[in-house]
Design a protein around this motif. Sequence first.
Motif, PDB file in Angstrom:
ATOM      1  N   LEU A   1       0.827  -1.209   0.000  1.00 18.47           N
ATOM      2  CA  LEU A   1       0.000   0.000   0.000  1.00 18.47           C
ATOM      3  C   LEU A   1       0.864   1.263   0.000  1.00 18.47           C
ATOM      4  O   LEU A   1       0.499   2.263  -0.632  1.00 18.47           O
ATOM      5  N   ASP A   2       2.006   1.203   0.661  1.00 18.82           N
ATOM      6  CA  ASP A   2       2.940   2.335   0.627  1.00 18.82           C
ATOM      7  C   ASP A   2       3.515   2.521  -0.776  1.00 18.82           C
ATOM      8  O   ASP A   2       3.696   3.654  -1.235  1.00 18.82           O
ATOM      9  N   GLU A   3       3.801   1.415  -1.468  1.00 17.25           N
ATOM     10  CA  GLU A   3       4.296   1.494  -2.849  1.00 17.25           C
ATOM     11  C   GLU A   3       3.260   2.146  -3.756  1.00 17.25           C
ATOM     12  O   GLU A   3       3.591   2.994  -4.593  1.00 17.25           O
TER      13      GLU A   3
ATOM     14  N   ALA B   1       3.045   5.790  -3.171  1.00 16.00           N
ATOM     15  CA  ALA B   1       4.201   6.490  -3.740  1.00 16.00           C
ATOM     16  C   ALA B   1       4.173   6.508  -5.267  1.00 16.00           C
ATOM     17  O   ALA B   1       5.054   7.097  -5.898  1.00 16.00           O
ATOM     18  N   GLY B   2       3.155   5.857  -5.866  1.00 17.35           N
ATOM     19  CA  GLY B   2       3.014   5.857  -7.320  1.00 17.35           C
ATOM     20  C   GLY B   2       3.931   4.889  -8.040  1.00 17.35           C
ATOM     21  O   GLY B   2       4.149   5.036  -9.242  1.00 17.35           O
ATOM     22  N   ARG B   3       4.456   3.909  -7.341  1.00 17.99           N
ATOM     23  CA  ARG B   3       5.367   2.949  -7.968  1.00 17.99           C
ATOM     24  C   ARG B   3       4.566   1.880  -8.711  1.00 17.99           C
ATOM     25  O   ARG B   3       3.722   1.209  -8.122  1.00 17.99           O
ATOM     26  N   PRO B   4       4.839   1.692  -9.999  1.00 14.36           N
ATOM     27  CA  PRO B   4       4.106   0.694 -10.791  1.00 14.36           C
ATOM     28  C   PRO B   4       4.577  -0.726 -10.501  1.00 14.36           C
ATOM     29  O   PRO B   4       5.648  -0.932  -9.929  1.00 14.36           O
ATOM     30  N   SER B   5       3.765  -1.684 -10.903  1.00 15.40           N
ATOM     31  CA  SER B   5       4.140  -3.102 -10.817  1.00 15.40           C
ATOM     32  C   SER B   5       4.175  -3.655 -12.237  1.00 15.40           C
ATOM     33  O   SER B   5       3.952  -2.927 -13.207  1.00 15.40           O
ATOM     34  N   ALA B   6       4.363  -4.964 -12.343  1.00 16.81           N
ATOM     35  CA  ALA B   6       4.402  -5.608 -13.657  1.00 16.81           C
ATOM     36  C   ALA B   6       3.058  -5.557 -14.369  1.00 16.81           C
ATOM     37  O   ALA B   6       3.008  -5.695 -15.594  1.00 16.81           O
ATOM     38  N   VAL B   7       1.953  -5.372 -13.640  1.00 14.08           N
ATOM     39  CA  VAL B   7       0.642  -5.349 -14.282  1.00 14.08           C
ATOM     40  C   VAL B   7       0.026  -3.951 -14.364  1.00 14.08           C
ATOM     41  O   VAL B   7      -1.086  -3.799 -14.840  1.00 14.08           O
ATOM     42  N   THR B   8       0.763  -2.932 -13.922  1.00 16.13           N
ATOM     43  CA  THR B   8       0.257  -1.565 -14.020  1.00 16.13           C
ATOM     44  C   THR B   8       0.118  -1.207 -15.494  1.00 16.13           C
ATOM     45  O   THR B   8       1.083  -1.301 -16.251  1.00 16.13           O
ATOM     46  N   GLU B   9      -1.114  -0.819 -15.884  1.00 10.95           N
ATOM     47  CA  GLU B   9      -1.377  -0.575 -17.302  1.00 10.95           C
ATOM     48  C   GLU B   9      -0.741   0.718 -17.809  1.00 10.95           C
ATOM     49  O   GLU B   9      -0.129   0.740 -18.866  1.00 10.95           O
TER      50      GLU B   9
ATOM     51  N   THR C   1       2.664   5.965 -16.704  1.00 10.00           N
ATOM     52  CA  THR C   1       2.823   7.399 -16.480  1.00 10.00           C
ATOM     53  C   THR C   1       1.839   7.932 -15.435  1.00 10.00           C
ATOM     54  O   THR C   1       1.962   9.069 -15.008  1.00 10.00           O
ATOM     55  N   ALA C   2       0.869   7.110 -15.048  1.00  9.75           N
ATOM     56  CA  ALA C   2      -0.143   7.531 -14.067  1.00  9.75           C
ATOM     57  C   ALA C   2       0.058   6.768 -12.762  1.00  9.75           C
ATOM     58  O   ALA C   2       0.734   5.739 -12.716  1.00  9.75           O
ATOM     59  N   ASP C   3      -0.522   7.280 -11.690  1.00  8.07           N
ATOM     60  CA  ASP C   3      -0.492   6.551 -10.434  1.00  8.07           C
ATOM     61  C   ASP C   3      -1.236   5.236 -10.616  1.00  8.07           C
ATOM     62  O   ASP C   3      -2.305   5.196 -11.232  1.00  8.07           O
ATOM     63  N   PRO C   4      -0.693   4.145 -10.081  1.00  4.40           N
ATOM     64  CA  PRO C   4      -1.350   2.844 -10.243  1.00  4.40           C
ATOM     65  C   PRO C   4      -2.714   2.809  -9.563  1.00  4.40           C
ATOM     66  O   PRO C   4      -2.893   3.374  -8.492  1.00  4.40           O
ATOM     67  N   GLU C   5      -3.675   2.175 -10.241  1.00  7.34           N
ATOM     68  CA  GLU C   5      -4.984   1.945  -9.624  1.00  7.34           C
ATOM     69  C   GLU C   5      -4.907   0.646  -8.842  1.00  7.34           C
ATOM     70  O   GLU C   5      -4.261  -0.311  -9.269  1.00  7.34           O
ATOM     71  N   LEU C   6      -5.574   0.602  -7.714  1.00  5.51           N
ATOM     72  CA  LEU C   6      -5.511  -0.579  -6.864  1.00  5.51           C
ATOM     73  C   LEU C   6      -6.598  -1.568  -7.268  1.00  5.51           C
ATOM     74  O   LEU C   6      -7.600  -1.734  -6.596  1.00  5.51           O
ATOM     75  N   SER C   7      -6.369  -2.245  -8.377  1.00  6.65           N
ATOM     76  CA  SER C   7      -7.298  -3.266  -8.855  1.00  6.65           C
ATOM     77  C   SER C   7      -6.966  -4.588  -8.175  1.00  6.65           C
ATOM     78  O   SER C   7      -5.898  -4.749  -7.572  1.00  6.65           O
TER      79      SER C   7
ATOM     80  N   HIS D   1      -6.748   5.704  -0.107  1.00  8.55           N
ATOM     81  CA  HIS D   1      -6.143   5.521  -1.434  1.00  8.55           C
ATOM     82  C   HIS D   1      -7.169   5.843  -2.511  1.00  8.55           C
ATOM     83  O   HIS D   1      -8.316   5.437  -2.447  1.00  8.55           O
ATOM     84  N   GLU D   2      -6.714   6.552  -3.503  1.00  4.76           N
ATOM     85  CA  GLU D   2      -7.534   6.820  -4.680  1.00  4.76           C
ATOM     86  C   GLU D   2      -7.464   5.614  -5.611  1.00  4.76           C
ATOM     87  O   GLU D   2      -6.526   4.838  -5.585  1.00  4.76           O
ATOM     88  N   GLY D   3      -8.423   5.463  -6.458  1.00 12.50           N
ATOM     89  CA  GLY D   3      -8.379   4.445  -7.505  1.00 12.50           C
ATOM     90  C   GLY D   3      -8.568   3.028  -7.018  1.00 12.50           C
ATOM     91  O   GLY D   3      -8.089   2.109  -7.648  1.00 12.50           O
ATOM     92  N   VAL D   4      -9.243   2.851  -5.899  1.00 11.42           N
ATOM     93  CA  VAL D   4      -9.516   1.497  -5.421  1.00 11.42           C
ATOM     94  C   VAL D   4     -10.686   0.959  -6.221  1.00 11.42           C
ATOM     95  O   VAL D   4     -11.756   1.558  -6.257  1.00 11.42           O
TER      96      VAL D   4
END
Length: 178
Positions: free
Chosen positions: A117-119, A122-130, A133-139, A173-176
Motif C-alpha cells: 500500500l505504501d508502494e 508512492a506511485g510505484r508501478p508493478s508488472a501489471v500496471t497498465e 505514467t499515471a499513479d497505479p490503480e488498486l485493482s 487511497h484513490e483508484g480502489v
Amino acid sequence: MHAEITVTVNGSEQRITVDTRTSLLDMLRERLGLTGSKKGCDHGQCGACTVLLNGSRANACLALAVAHDGADIVTVEGLSPDGGSGLAPVQEAFLECDAFQCGYCTPGQLCSATGMLDEIAAGRPSAVTEDLTADPELSDAEIRERMSGNLCRCGAYVNIVAAIRQAAGARGHEGVRS
C-alpha cells in the motif's frame, strides 16, 4: 566471526552482537524475541518472513543481519499506528474480512500488504500496471501481482485481496476498484 550492529526495530534502537552468518529473521526471532515473523521455507519463496526494511518489503530469511547495520526494521509487532496495542488499518481489515485461516502466513501477509500500500501511495508501478505514467490503480489484479511473493497454503487469497482493498480505502487511497 561476530560483529556488533545497531538496528532500529519497531521504533526501538537495538545494539546487538551477531554471528556474521545470522539472517535478519534469526536475529529478530532468536536474539530479540520477536517471533511474529515466521520461518517458512528459509529460501525466500513463501513470504512468511516478510518485514519492512527501510520502508520496503524484504524477506528476512534472505537478508544477513550484518548487512543491515543502521537499518530501520518494522515487524508485524510494530505495525500498530500508535506503537501500542491498537491495530493498524490493514490488521483490522484482515480480521473483518476473515483473511486468514491457520494464521502462519498472516504476519508476512500483513507486512507485505502494508509495504504494498505504501508502494501504491508512492506511485510505484508493478508488472501489471497498465499506464506507467499515471499513479497505479488498486485493482484486484494489481493487489494479486504485488502480493504474489506471499503464499497462503490455506487458500485465503480471496479474503486477503478483499482485506487489502478495505485497508486501502481506510487509508484514503484513490483508484480502489475491484
